[in-house]
Design a protein around this motif. Structure first.
Motif, PDB file in Angstrom:
ATOM      1  N   VAL A 148       0.852  -1.176   0.000  1.00 32.10           N
ATOM      2  CA  VAL A 148       0.000   0.000   0.000  1.00 32.10           C
ATOM      3  C   VAL A 148       0.902   1.245   0.000  1.00 32.10           C
ATOM      4  O   VAL A 148       1.773   1.393   0.853  1.00 32.10           O
ATOM      5  CB  VAL A 148      -0.919   0.010   1.236  1.00 32.10           C
ATOM      6  CG1 VAL A 148      -1.784   1.268   1.256  1.00 32.10           C
ATOM      7  CG2 VAL A 148      -1.792  -1.230   1.265  1.00 32.10           C
ATOM      8  N   ALA A 149       0.665   2.085  -0.984  1.00 36.31           N
ATOM      9  CA  ALA A 149       1.492   3.300  -1.100  1.00 36.31           C
ATOM     10  C   ALA A 149       1.194   4.252   0.062  1.00 36.31           C
ATOM     11  O   ALA A 149       0.032   4.435   0.445  1.00 36.31           O
ATOM     12  CB  ALA A 149       1.217   3.994  -2.420  1.00 36.31           C
ATOM     13  N   VAL A 150       2.238   4.830   0.603  1.00 39.72           N
ATOM     14  CA  VAL A 150       2.100   5.804   1.686  1.00 39.72           C
ATOM     15  C   VAL A 150       1.972   7.184   1.067  1.00 39.72           C
ATOM     16  O   VAL A 150       2.849   7.597   0.293  1.00 39.72           O
ATOM     17  CB  VAL A 150       3.298   5.740   2.647  1.00 39.72           C
ATOM     18  CG1 VAL A 150       3.141   6.774   3.749  1.00 39.72           C
ATOM     19  CG2 VAL A 150       3.454   4.333   3.243  1.00 39.72           C
ATOM     20  N   PRO A 151       0.909   7.918   1.379  1.00 39.82           N
ATOM     21  CA  PRO A 151       0.744   9.252   0.792  1.00 39.82           C
ATOM     22  C   PRO A 151       1.920  10.181   1.148  1.00 39.82           C
ATOM     23  O   PRO A 151       2.445  10.140   2.267  1.00 39.82           O
ATOM     24  CB  PRO A 151      -0.555   9.761   1.421  1.00 39.82           C
ATOM     25  CG  PRO A 151      -1.272   8.528   1.898  1.00 39.82           C
ATOM     26  CD  PRO A 151      -0.194   7.567   2.270  1.00 39.82           C
ATOM     27  N   ALA A 152       2.339  10.958   0.159  1.00 38.77           N
ATOM     28  CA  ALA A 152       3.441  11.932   0.403  1.00 38.77           C
ATOM     29  C   ALA A 152       2.940  13.032   1.316  1.00 38.77           C
ATOM     30  O   ALA A 152       1.781  13.446   1.249  1.00 38.77           O
ATOM     31  CB  ALA A 152       3.918  12.486  -0.924  1.00 38.77           C
ATOM     32  N   THR A 153       3.837  13.488   2.158  1.00 39.60           N
ATOM     33  CA  THR A 153       3.477  14.583   3.069  1.00 39.60           C
ATOM     34  C   THR A 153       4.237  15.838   2.695  1.00 39.60           C
ATOM     35  O   THR A 153       5.244  15.787   2.006  1.00 39.60           O
ATOM     36  CB  THR A 153       3.814  14.200   4.515  1.00 39.60           C
ATOM     37  OG1 THR A 153       5.212  13.861   4.596  1.00 39.60           O
ATOM     38  CG2 THR A 153       3.005  13.000   4.973  1.00 39.60           C
TER      39      THR A 153
END
Length: 220
Positions: free
Chosen positions: A215-220
Protein backbone atom coordinates in the motif's frame (compact mmCIF):
# COMPACT_ATOMS: atom_id res chain seq x y z
CA UNK A 1 -24.23 -37.20 11.78
CA UNK A 2 -26.51 -38.30 14.60
CA UNK A 3 -29.21 -39.51 12.20
CA UNK A 4 -26.66 -41.47 10.18
CA UNK A 5 -25.21 -43.10 13.31
CA UNK A 6 -28.71 -44.06 14.46
CA UNK A 7 -29.55 -45.45 11.01
CA UNK A 8 -26.41 -47.62 10.91
CA UNK A 9 -27.00 -48.83 14.46
CA UNK A 10 -30.60 -49.81 13.65
CA UNK A 11 -29.50 -51.84 10.61
CA UNK A 12 -26.84 -53.75 12.57
CA UNK A 13 -28.97 -54.30 15.70
CA UNK A 14 -29.97 -57.95 16.07
CA UNK A 15 -27.32 -59.30 13.69
CA UNK A 16 -26.11 -62.84 14.42
CA UNK A 17 -22.55 -63.75 13.45
CA UNK A 18 -22.10 -67.51 13.23
CA UNK A 19 -18.95 -69.33 14.44
CA UNK A 20 -16.23 -68.98 11.81
CA UNK A 21 -18.18 -66.31 9.89
CA UNK A 22 -16.58 -63.01 8.85
CA UNK A 23 -18.87 -60.02 9.34
CA UNK A 24 -18.54 -57.14 6.86
CA UNK A 25 -20.02 -53.81 7.95
CA UNK A 26 -20.18 -52.54 4.37
CA UNK A 27 -22.09 -55.66 3.28
CA UNK A 28 -24.50 -55.21 6.19
CA UNK A 29 -25.14 -51.49 5.68
CA UNK A 30 -25.00 -51.36 1.90
CA UNK A 31 -24.29 -48.19 -0.04
CA UNK A 32 -25.17 -45.05 1.90
CA UNK A 33 -27.68 -43.02 -0.14
CA UNK A 34 -30.69 -40.80 0.44
CA UNK A 35 -32.90 -43.65 -0.79
CA UNK A 36 -31.49 -45.99 1.87
CA UNK A 37 -32.20 -43.45 4.61
CA UNK A 38 -28.91 -41.58 5.05
CA UNK A 39 -28.24 -37.85 5.18
CA UNK A 40 -25.37 -35.68 4.00
CA UNK A 41 -22.93 -34.79 6.77
CA UNK A 42 -19.21 -33.91 7.04
CA UNK A 43 -16.71 -36.58 5.98
CA UNK A 44 -12.92 -36.28 5.86
CA UNK A 45 -11.43 -36.43 2.37
CA UNK A 46 -7.93 -37.72 3.00
CA UNK A 47 -6.49 -37.08 -0.46
CA UNK A 48 -7.54 -33.45 -0.28
CA UNK A 49 -6.88 -32.88 3.44
CA UNK A 50 -10.29 -31.35 3.89
CA UNK A 51 -13.85 -32.07 5.01
CA UNK A 52 -16.76 -32.38 2.58
CA UNK A 53 -20.44 -33.30 2.72
CA UNK A 54 -21.48 -36.83 1.74
CA UNK A 55 -24.23 -39.32 2.53
CA UNK A 56 -23.51 -41.31 5.66
CA UNK A 57 -21.14 -38.81 7.26
CA UNK A 58 -20.64 -39.74 10.90
CA UNK A 59 -20.80 -43.51 10.43
CA UNK A 60 -17.10 -43.73 11.36
CA UNK A 61 -18.20 -43.11 14.93
CA UNK A 62 -20.37 -46.22 14.81
CA UNK A 63 -17.63 -48.15 12.96
CA UNK A 64 -15.11 -47.24 15.66
CA UNK A 65 -17.52 -48.30 18.41
CA UNK A 66 -18.14 -51.68 16.78
CA UNK A 67 -14.44 -52.24 16.15
CA UNK A 68 -13.64 -51.56 19.80
CA UNK A 69 -16.39 -53.90 20.99
CA UNK A 70 -14.84 -56.71 18.93
CA UNK A 71 -11.26 -55.77 19.84
CA UNK A 72 -11.99 -55.70 23.58
CA UNK A 73 -13.93 -58.98 23.34
CA UNK A 74 -10.97 -60.70 21.68
CA UNK A 75 -12.54 -61.49 18.30
CA UNK A 76 -10.35 -61.71 15.21
CA UNK A 77 -9.63 -58.43 13.41
CA UNK A 78 -9.75 -59.19 9.68
CA UNK A 79 -9.78 -55.64 8.33
CA UNK A 80 -10.06 -52.11 9.68
CA UNK A 81 -8.58 -48.75 8.69
CA UNK A 82 -8.10 -45.74 11.01
CA UNK A 83 -8.44 -42.17 9.73
CA UNK A 84 -5.37 -40.64 8.12
CA UNK A 85 -5.51 -37.77 10.64
CA UNK A 86 -6.13 -38.05 14.36
CA UNK A 87 -9.56 -36.75 15.38
CA UNK A 88 -9.72 -36.32 19.14
CA UNK A 89 -13.17 -37.87 19.65
CA UNK A 90 -11.71 -41.28 18.74
CA UNK A 91 -9.34 -43.48 20.79
CA UNK A 92 -5.89 -42.88 19.29
CA UNK A 93 -4.79 -45.71 17.01
CA UNK A 94 -7.84 -47.78 17.92
CA UNK A 95 -10.47 -46.42 15.59
CA UNK A 96 -11.92 -47.27 12.19
CA UNK A 97 -13.41 -45.42 9.27
CA UNK A 98 -15.68 -46.74 6.51
CA UNK A 99 -16.13 -46.06 2.81
CA UNK A 100 -18.38 -48.18 0.64
CA UNK A 101 -16.42 -50.09 -1.98
CA UNK A 102 -12.95 -49.31 -0.61
CA UNK A 103 -12.64 -49.31 3.21
CA UNK A 104 -14.44 -51.92 5.27
CA UNK A 105 -14.64 -53.20 8.83
CA UNK A 106 -14.42 -57.00 8.92
CA UNK A 107 -14.60 -59.07 12.10
CA UNK A 108 -14.39 -62.85 12.32
CA UNK A 109 -16.11 -64.90 15.00
CA UNK A 110 -13.22 -67.25 15.83
CA UNK A 111 -15.05 -68.64 18.89
CA UNK A 112 -17.06 -71.87 18.94
CA UNK A 113 -20.33 -70.04 19.66
CA UNK A 114 -22.16 -67.32 17.76
CA UNK A 115 -22.41 -63.59 18.46
CA UNK A 116 -25.58 -61.55 18.88
CA UNK A 117 -24.98 -57.86 18.11
CA UNK A 118 -27.13 -55.33 19.93
CA UNK A 119 -26.88 -51.57 19.53
CA UNK A 120 -28.20 -48.57 21.43
CA UNK A 121 -28.14 -44.89 20.48
CA UNK A 122 -28.63 -42.36 23.28
CA UNK A 123 -28.78 -38.55 23.10
CA UNK A 124 -24.97 -38.25 23.20
CA UNK A 125 -23.66 -41.79 22.76
CA UNK A 126 -23.74 -44.98 20.72
CA UNK A 127 -23.23 -48.44 22.26
CA UNK A 128 -22.44 -51.77 20.61
CA UNK A 129 -22.78 -54.92 22.73
CA UNK A 130 -21.65 -58.37 21.62
CA UNK A 131 -23.35 -61.31 23.32
CA UNK A 132 -21.70 -64.72 23.19
CA UNK A 133 -19.63 -67.25 25.11
CA UNK A 134 -16.15 -65.95 26.00
CA UNK A 135 -15.00 -69.55 26.51
CA UNK A 136 -12.79 -68.45 29.38
CA UNK A 137 -10.89 -65.85 27.39
CA UNK A 138 -9.64 -62.75 29.19
CA UNK A 139 -8.50 -59.64 27.31
CA UNK A 140 -6.25 -56.88 28.66
CA UNK A 141 -5.40 -53.69 26.78
CA UNK A 142 -2.28 -51.54 26.65
CA UNK A 143 -1.84 -48.16 24.98
CA UNK A 144 -1.90 -45.92 23.21
CA UNK A 145 1.88 -45.60 23.19
CA UNK A 146 3.06 -42.65 21.10
CA UNK A 147 6.27 -43.60 19.27
CA UNK A 148 6.81 -40.32 17.42
CA UNK A 149 5.21 -36.94 16.79
CA UNK A 150 5.30 -34.35 14.01
CA UNK A 151 4.19 -30.85 15.05
CA UNK A 152 1.84 -28.85 12.87
CA UNK A 153 3.56 -26.72 10.24
CA UNK A 154 2.25 -23.68 8.37
CA UNK A 155 1.47 -23.68 4.66
CA UNK A 156 1.29 -20.19 3.16
CA UNK A 157 -0.55 -18.92 0.10
CA UNK A 158 0.19 -15.43 -1.16
CA UNK A 159 -2.76 -13.10 -1.78
CA UNK A 160 -2.06 -9.98 -3.88
CA UNK A 161 -5.34 -8.43 -2.69
CA UNK A 162 -4.35 -8.58 0.98
CA UNK A 163 -2.00 -6.01 2.47
CA UNK A 164 1.55 -6.99 3.34
CA UNK A 165 1.82 -8.02 6.99
CA UNK A 166 -1.72 -9.38 7.21
CA UNK A 167 -2.41 -13.09 7.54
CA UNK A 168 -5.63 -15.10 7.60
CA UNK A 169 -5.78 -18.71 8.77
CA UNK A 170 -8.17 -20.49 6.43
CA UNK A 171 -7.85 -24.00 7.93
CA UNK A 172 -6.39 -25.47 11.10
CA UNK A 173 -3.96 -28.34 10.77
CA UNK A 174 -3.43 -31.62 12.61
CA UNK A 175 -0.22 -32.92 14.18
CA UNK A 176 1.19 -36.20 12.94
CA UNK A 177 2.07 -39.17 15.13
CA UNK A 178 3.00 -42.83 15.18
CA UNK A 179 1.07 -44.84 17.75
CA UNK A 180 0.77 -48.44 18.93
CA UNK A 181 -1.82 -50.37 20.94
CA UNK A 182 -1.73 -53.91 22.29
CA UNK A 183 -4.18 -56.50 23.50
CA UNK A 184 -3.29 -59.71 25.28
CA UNK A 185 -5.74 -62.61 25.08
CA UNK A 186 -5.47 -65.27 27.75
CA UNK A 187 -7.02 -68.58 26.65
CA UNK A 188 -7.50 -71.64 28.85
CA UNK A 189 -5.04 -74.36 27.89
CA UNK A 190 -3.39 -72.23 25.19
CA UNK A 191 -0.46 -69.77 25.11
CA UNK A 192 -1.30 -66.10 25.60
CA UNK A 193 -1.91 -64.24 22.31
CA UNK A 194 -0.56 -60.70 22.02
CA UNK A 195 -1.81 -58.50 19.16
CA UNK A 196 -0.26 -55.17 18.18
CA UNK A 197 -1.95 -52.32 16.32
CA UNK A 198 0.26 -49.64 14.79
CA UNK A 199 -0.78 -46.58 12.83
CA UNK A 200 0.80 -43.44 11.43
CA UNK A 201 -1.31 -40.28 11.44
CA UNK A 202 -0.17 -37.77 8.86
CA UNK A 203 0.58 -34.16 9.69
CA UNK A 204 -1.74 -31.69 7.97
CA UNK A 205 -0.43 -28.10 7.98
CA UNK A 206 -2.28 -24.97 8.98
CA UNK A 207 -3.37 -23.15 5.83
CA UNK A 208 -2.61 -19.45 5.98
CA UNK A 209 -3.22 -16.71 3.43
CA UNK A 210 -0.68 -13.87 3.65
CA UNK A 211 -0.84 -10.50 1.95
CA UNK A 212 1.59 -9.29 -0.70
CA UNK A 213 -0.17 -6.07 -1.61
CA UNK A 214 2.03 -3.04 -0.99
CA UNK A 215 0.00 0.00 0.00
CA UNK A 216 1.49 3.30 -1.10
CA UNK A 217 2.10 5.80 1.69
CA UNK A 218 0.74 9.25 0.79
CA UNK A 219 3.44 11.93 0.40
CA UNK A 220 3.48 14.58 3.07
Amino acid sequence: RVKNIAKAASVVDGTVIEPGQTFSLNDKLGKRTAESGYFKAPVYVGGEDTFAEDFGGGISQFTTTMFNAAWIAGYKDISHTPHSIYISRYPMGREATLNYGSIDLKIQDDYKSGILVRTYVGPTSVTVSLYGNKEGRQVTLEGPNILGETPVENQYTDDPNLEVGKEIKTASGYPGSVVENFRTIKRPGLPDKRDRLTWKYVMVPNKITRGTKVVAVPAT
